[in-house]
Design a protein around this motif. Sequence first.
Motif, PDB file in Angstrom:
ATOM      1  N   LYS A   8     -95.078 -29.989  39.010  1.00  0.00           N
ATOM      2  CA  LYS A   8     -95.077 -28.685  39.848  1.00  0.00           C
ATOM      3  C   LYS A   8     -96.350 -27.847  39.625  1.00  0.00           C
ATOM      4  O   LYS A   8     -96.679 -27.046  40.298  1.00  0.00           O
ATOM      5  CB  LYS A   8     -93.757 -27.772  39.680  1.00  0.00           C
ATOM      6  CG  LYS A   8     -92.547 -28.488  40.294  1.00  0.00           C
ATOM      7  CD  LYS A   8     -91.379 -27.426  40.103  1.00  0.00           C
ATOM      8  CE  LYS A   8     -90.149 -28.058  40.646  1.00  0.00           C
ATOM      9  NZ  LYS A   8     -89.081 -27.159  40.419  1.00  0.00           N
ATOM     10  N   GLU A   9     -96.673 -27.763  38.254  1.00  0.00           N
ATOM     11  CA  GLU A   9     -97.720 -26.962  37.805  1.00  0.00           C
ATOM     12  C   GLU A   9     -99.051 -27.702  37.719  1.00  0.00           C
ATOM     13  O   GLU A   9     -99.978 -26.965  37.580  1.00  0.00           O
ATOM     14  CB  GLU A   9     -97.490 -26.447  36.303  1.00  0.00           C
ATOM     15  CG  GLU A   9     -96.332 -25.609  35.996  1.00  0.00           C
ATOM     16  CD  GLU A   9     -94.776 -26.435  36.085  1.00  0.00           C
ATOM     17  OE1 GLU A   9     -94.885 -28.021  36.174  1.00  0.00           O
ATOM     18  OE2 GLU A   9     -93.935 -25.742  36.036  1.00  0.00           O
ATOM     19  N   VAL A  95     -90.638 -32.675  35.915  1.00  0.00           N
ATOM     20  CA  VAL A  95     -90.368 -31.735  36.748  1.00  0.00           C
ATOM     21  C   VAL A  95     -89.664 -30.549  36.114  1.00  0.00           C
ATOM     22  O   VAL A  95     -88.821 -30.699  35.841  1.00  0.00           O
ATOM     23  CB  VAL A  95     -89.706 -32.323  37.971  1.00  0.00           C
ATOM     24  CG1 VAL A  95     -89.416 -31.055  39.090  1.00  0.00           C
ATOM     25  CG2 VAL A  95     -90.748 -33.173  38.765  1.00  0.00           C
TER      26      VAL A  95
END
Length: 98
Positions: A8-9, A95
């Motif tokens: 996600k980052e 995640v």
Amino acid sequence: MGNIKFVKEDKEVIAANGANLRLKAMENGVDIYKLMGKMMNCGGYGQCGCCVVEIVEGMENLSPRTDAENRLLKKKPQNCRLACQTLVNGPVEVVTKP
């Protein structure tokens, strides 16, 4: 050595074999806690279950689940881990806040 990719980052960090997933995330500015977890986490002792992450790739490169994980994650899929209890021994994709 293993790379930890936080999906996600869109961030990849290098970790020595045996590195703790929670500590590597914190050292590199990756937030693994939801709102309640920020206020009520146990500090990495495997007691609260707030640092749950989903392993997308590289499960074979992680330490086995601990008793604390088996207890706190019994209703979650096998690819969910507590970051504080997980040691990284090779490349893995994670995640956060699944």
